[in-house]
Design a protein around this motif. Structure first.
Motif, PDB file in Angstrom:
ATOM      1  N   LYS A  71       4.622   6.255 -12.837  1.00  0.00           N
ATOM      2  CA  LYS A  71       4.347   7.005 -14.179  1.00  0.00           C
ATOM      3  C   LYS A  71       3.241   6.412 -14.788  1.00  0.00           C
ATOM      4  O   LYS A  71       2.211   7.121 -15.641  1.00  0.00           O
ATOM      5  CB  LYS A  71       5.304   7.247 -14.945  1.00  0.00           C
ATOM      6  N   THR A  72       3.054   4.942 -14.847  1.00  0.00           N
ATOM      7  CA  THR A  72       1.903   4.441 -15.379  1.00  0.00           C
ATOM      8  C   THR A  72       0.715   4.758 -14.749  1.00  0.00           C
ATOM      9  O   THR A  72      -0.434   4.867 -15.283  1.00  0.00           O
ATOM     10  CB  THR A  72       2.328   2.797 -15.529  1.00  0.00           C
ATOM     11  N   ILE A  73       0.705   4.611 -13.236  1.00  0.00           N
ATOM     12  CA  ILE A  73      -0.405   4.911 -12.636  1.00  0.00           C
ATOM     13  C   ILE A  73      -0.637   6.366 -12.628  1.00  0.00           C
ATOM     14  O   ILE A  73      -1.835   6.778 -12.906  1.00  0.00           O
ATOM     15  CB  ILE A  73      -0.315   4.447 -11.235  1.00  0.00           C
ATOM     16  N   PHE A  74       0.197   7.157 -12.469  1.00  0.00           N
ATOM     17  CA  PHE A  74      -0.182   8.695 -11.992  1.00  0.00           C
ATOM     18  C   PHE A  74       0.166   9.562 -13.224  1.00  0.00           C
ATOM     19  O   PHE A  74       0.037  10.938 -13.165  1.00  0.00           O
ATOM     20  CB  PHE A  74       0.423   9.049 -10.725  1.00  0.00           C
ATOM     21  N   ILE A  95      -0.117  -4.680 -18.626  1.00  0.00           N
ATOM     22  CA  ILE A  95       0.547  -3.605 -18.487  1.00  0.00           C
ATOM     23  C   ILE A  95       1.255  -3.613 -17.161  1.00  0.00           C
ATOM     24  O   ILE A  95       2.442  -3.570 -16.833  1.00  0.00           O
ATOM     25  CB  ILE A  95      -0.040  -2.408 -18.778  1.00  0.00           C
ATOM     26  N   TYR A  96       0.312  -3.445 -15.992  1.00  0.00           N
ATOM     27  CA  TYR A  96       0.915  -3.231 -14.650  1.00  0.00           C
ATOM     28  C   TYR A  96       1.540  -4.749 -14.175  1.00  0.00           C
ATOM     29  O   TYR A  96       2.687  -4.819 -13.585  1.00  0.00           O
ATOM     30  CB  TYR A  96      -0.346  -3.190 -13.677  1.00  0.00           C
ATOM     31  N   ALA A 122      -1.056  -6.528  -9.437  1.00  0.00           N
ATOM     32  CA  ALA A 122      -1.351  -5.560 -10.672  1.00  0.00           C
ATOM     33  C   ALA A 122      -3.189  -5.606 -10.714  1.00  0.00           C
ATOM     34  O   ALA A 122      -3.538  -4.421 -11.062  1.00  0.00           O
ATOM     35  CB  ALA A 122      -1.138  -6.457 -11.958  1.00  0.00           C
ATOM     36  N   ARG A 123      -3.709  -6.719 -10.195  1.00  0.00           N
ATOM     37  CA  ARG A 123      -5.227  -6.640  -9.905  1.00  0.00           C
ATOM     38  C   ARG A 123      -5.363  -5.567  -9.054  1.00  0.00           C
ATOM     39  O   ARG A 123      -6.634  -4.717  -9.128  1.00  0.00           O
ATOM     40  CB  ARG A 123      -5.617  -7.953  -9.619  1.00  0.00           C
ATOM     41  N   SER A 124      -4.642  -5.360  -7.989  1.00  0.00           N
ATOM     42  CA  SER A 124      -5.298  -4.606  -6.820  1.00  0.00           C
ATOM     43  C   SER A 124      -5.005  -3.041  -7.247  1.00  0.00           C
ATOM     44  O   SER A 124      -5.628  -2.198  -6.805  1.00  0.00           O
ATOM     45  CB  SER A 124      -4.335  -4.838  -5.404  1.00  0.00           C
ATOM     46  N   ILE A 125      -4.236  -2.814  -8.061  1.00  0.00           N
ATOM     47  CA  ILE A 125      -3.886  -1.369  -8.768  1.00  0.00           C
ATOM     48  C   ILE A 125      -5.190  -1.125  -9.474  1.00  0.00           C
ATOM     49  O   ILE A 125      -5.808   0.166  -9.490  1.00  0.00           O
ATOM     50  CB  ILE A 125      -2.666  -1.386  -9.422  1.00  0.00           C
ATOM     51  N   SER A 142      -4.461   8.201  -2.631  1.00  0.00           N
ATOM     52  CA  SER A 142      -3.247   7.744  -3.582  1.00  0.00           C
ATOM     53  C   SER A 142      -2.261   7.635  -2.715  1.00  0.00           C
ATOM     54  O   SER A 142      -1.401   6.903  -2.959  1.00  0.00           O
ATOM     55  CB  SER A 142      -3.564   8.927  -4.622  1.00  0.00           C
ATOM     56  N   VAL A 143      -1.695   8.697  -1.950  1.00  0.00           N
ATOM     57  CA  VAL A 143      -0.377   8.613  -1.175  1.00  0.00           C
ATOM     58  C   VAL A 143      -0.451   7.185  -0.370  1.00  0.00           C
ATOM     59  O   VAL A 143       0.515   6.701  -0.250  1.00  0.00           O
ATOM     60  CB  VAL A 143      -0.441   9.831  -0.368  1.00  0.00           C
ATOM     61  N   LEU A 144      -1.417   6.921   0.410  1.00  0.00           N
ATOM     62  CA  LEU A 144      -1.671   5.878   1.126  1.00  0.00           C
ATOM     63  C   LEU A 144      -1.569   4.661   0.255  1.00  0.00           C
ATOM     64  O   LEU A 144      -0.872   3.499   0.673  1.00  0.00           O
ATOM     65  CB  LEU A 144      -3.076   5.805   1.806  1.00  0.00           C
ATOM     66  N   PHE A 145      -2.016   4.617  -0.825  1.00  0.00           N
ATOM     67  CA  PHE A 145      -1.985   3.498  -1.854  1.00  0.00           C
ATOM     68  C   PHE A 145      -0.566   3.293  -2.242  1.00  0.00           C
ATOM     69  O   PHE A 145       0.061   2.356  -2.354  1.00  0.00           O
ATOM     70  CB  PHE A 145      -2.790   3.792  -3.094  1.00  0.00           C
ATOM     71  N   VAL A 146       0.190   4.457  -2.432  1.00  0.00           N
ATOM     72  CA  VAL A 146       1.545   4.386  -2.966  1.00  0.00           C
ATOM     73  C   VAL A 146       2.439   3.508  -1.753  1.00  0.00           C
ATOM     74  O   VAL A 146       3.257   2.679  -1.924  1.00  0.00           O
ATOM     75  CB  VAL A 146       2.334   5.622  -3.039  1.00  0.00           C
ATOM     76  N   GLU A 147       2.194   3.741  -0.382  1.00  0.00           N
ATOM     77  CA  GLU A 147       2.587   3.243   0.694  1.00  0.00           C
ATOM     78  C   GLU A 147       2.475   1.830   0.754  1.00  0.00           C
ATOM     79  O   GLU A 147       3.380   0.938   1.091  1.00  0.00           O
ATOM     80  CB  GLU A 147       2.215   3.836   2.062  1.00  0.00           C
ATOM     81  N   TYR A 148       1.201   1.424   0.198  1.00  0.00           N
ATOM     82  CA  TYR A 148       0.955   0.020   0.016  1.00  0.00           C
ATOM     83  C   TYR A 148       1.600  -0.608  -0.901  1.00  0.00           C
ATOM     84  O   TYR A 148       2.169  -1.674  -0.513  1.00  0.00           O
ATOM     85  CB  TYR A 148      -0.534  -0.247  -0.095  1.00  0.00           C
TER      86      TYR A 148
END
Lengths: 212, 212
Positions: free
Chosen positions: B92-95, B139-140, B163-166, B191-197
């Motif tokens: 929720k914080t990211i998306f 925050i992250y 957190a830095r990678s986000i 973004s979907v692939l980032f969620v997998e990461y």
């Protein structure tokens, strides 16, 4: 002086001017750099400079083009001589000859970001940026697709999306490199984690990457 | 007119000017936007505008500040009411509220990139950019650290690097969003692939994210 010598001299002078211009762009960034800065750095008169390049944009594009073409040649050469697997090829393409994350960043990256981001509403620059992006994309996408076809990489994720994520990662680090000091950034540690992501996305286990 | 009404009026006018300025920055970008553009868009005189803001930089920082503070309030509110796990909280914080990747991007992102990248050699702007980066990072990093402490997330990777990678991922997409057309970019698929990461990095299995 024969025309041949003159031609050689012109080419040498042009290369010297480009080298000086690159230093100016690294120091001032794209927007703040002026043709006057470049004249001073290259020790060339206004007339002398305009004989070679008609404006700042043309100079910057020439630097980008020659950098890209050199990079591509070096990459292809390196791959031909050294790559032992598609994974190895991908790592060398991203991180250079060693194929390992390090703390180095392209010193021209902040000027490149300026050039493309500020120029985003200019038709020529936008088309140029798109071509450049697509060229980079196709290199990564091809390696990944070939690796998936050969069975070395998993087909779980689309090769093109993985390739895009590599460019996004490099661009994201470039943004932060432009804004933060090198020690604050921890480029190497972020890159190590990015390699773990690629291993996950491509179905690479530790076993298959150490060559055993 | 009582001072109280006047104060209310001033605040309302200030908010209107900021709203108009935001539209100008989205349309022209930071560097190309001028106080004259903002005067025209807000239908305010030069004297009227300078009564509220002394220059373009001050206006842009105010927009950034108020945007950040609103975003933080909304995020905290949303988390208090809806989050069922640290993973849910992170998504929720990211998306945003849905907690799912979509194709939306911050329309002010290209102007923000300009502001920080071109201003990288200005001491004030650099310090401001660093503070902003560190606020986002904390925050992250806090959500990830708390999730790791609770046992929901794996401790395999350092919470701060994740957190830095986000932030790098979001910045990388912002660069591309500024340069390419939305359809070329495939933000949602990236973004979907980032969620997998993130699932890989935090040791989240499908099982543990569907709430069963």
């Amino acid at each position: 002086m024969s025309p041949k010598v003159s031609q050689e001299h012109m080419e040498q002078r042009r290369a010297e001017i480009l080298k000086a211009a690159e230093k100016v762009f690294i120091e001032y960034g794209y927007e703040r750099a002026t043709m006057k800065h470049i004249m001073d750095a290259a020790n060339v008169s206004r007339g002398g400079l305009y004989q070679y390049f008609s404006n700042k944009e043309a100079m910057f594009e020439t630097i980008l083009e020659e950098g890209l073409s050199l990079e591509l040649d070096e990459t292809l050469e390196m791959l031909k001589e050294n790559a032992t697997s598609y994974w190895d090829m991908l790592m060398k393409t991203i991180f250079g000859e060693g194929g390992e994350p390090d703390d180095e960043m392209d010193p021209l990256a902040p000027a490149k970001l300026e050039f493309f981001i500020i120029g985003r509403n200019d038709e020529h620059r936008r088309a140029y940026g798109k071509t450049r992006y697509n060229n980079g994309l196709s290199i990564y996408a091809h390696i990944i697709e070939d690796g998936q076809r050969s069975g070395e990489f998993s087909k779980k994720f689309d090769h093109e999306i993985i390739a895009r994520s590599i460019i996004a990662f490099i661009d994201g680090l470039a943004v932060e490199d432009a804004m933060l000091s090198r020690e604050d950034l921890r480029i190497k540690e972020q890159s190590v984690l990015f390699v773990e992501y690629l291993k996950m996305a491509l179905g690479i286990s530790e076993h298959s990457t150490d060559g055993k």
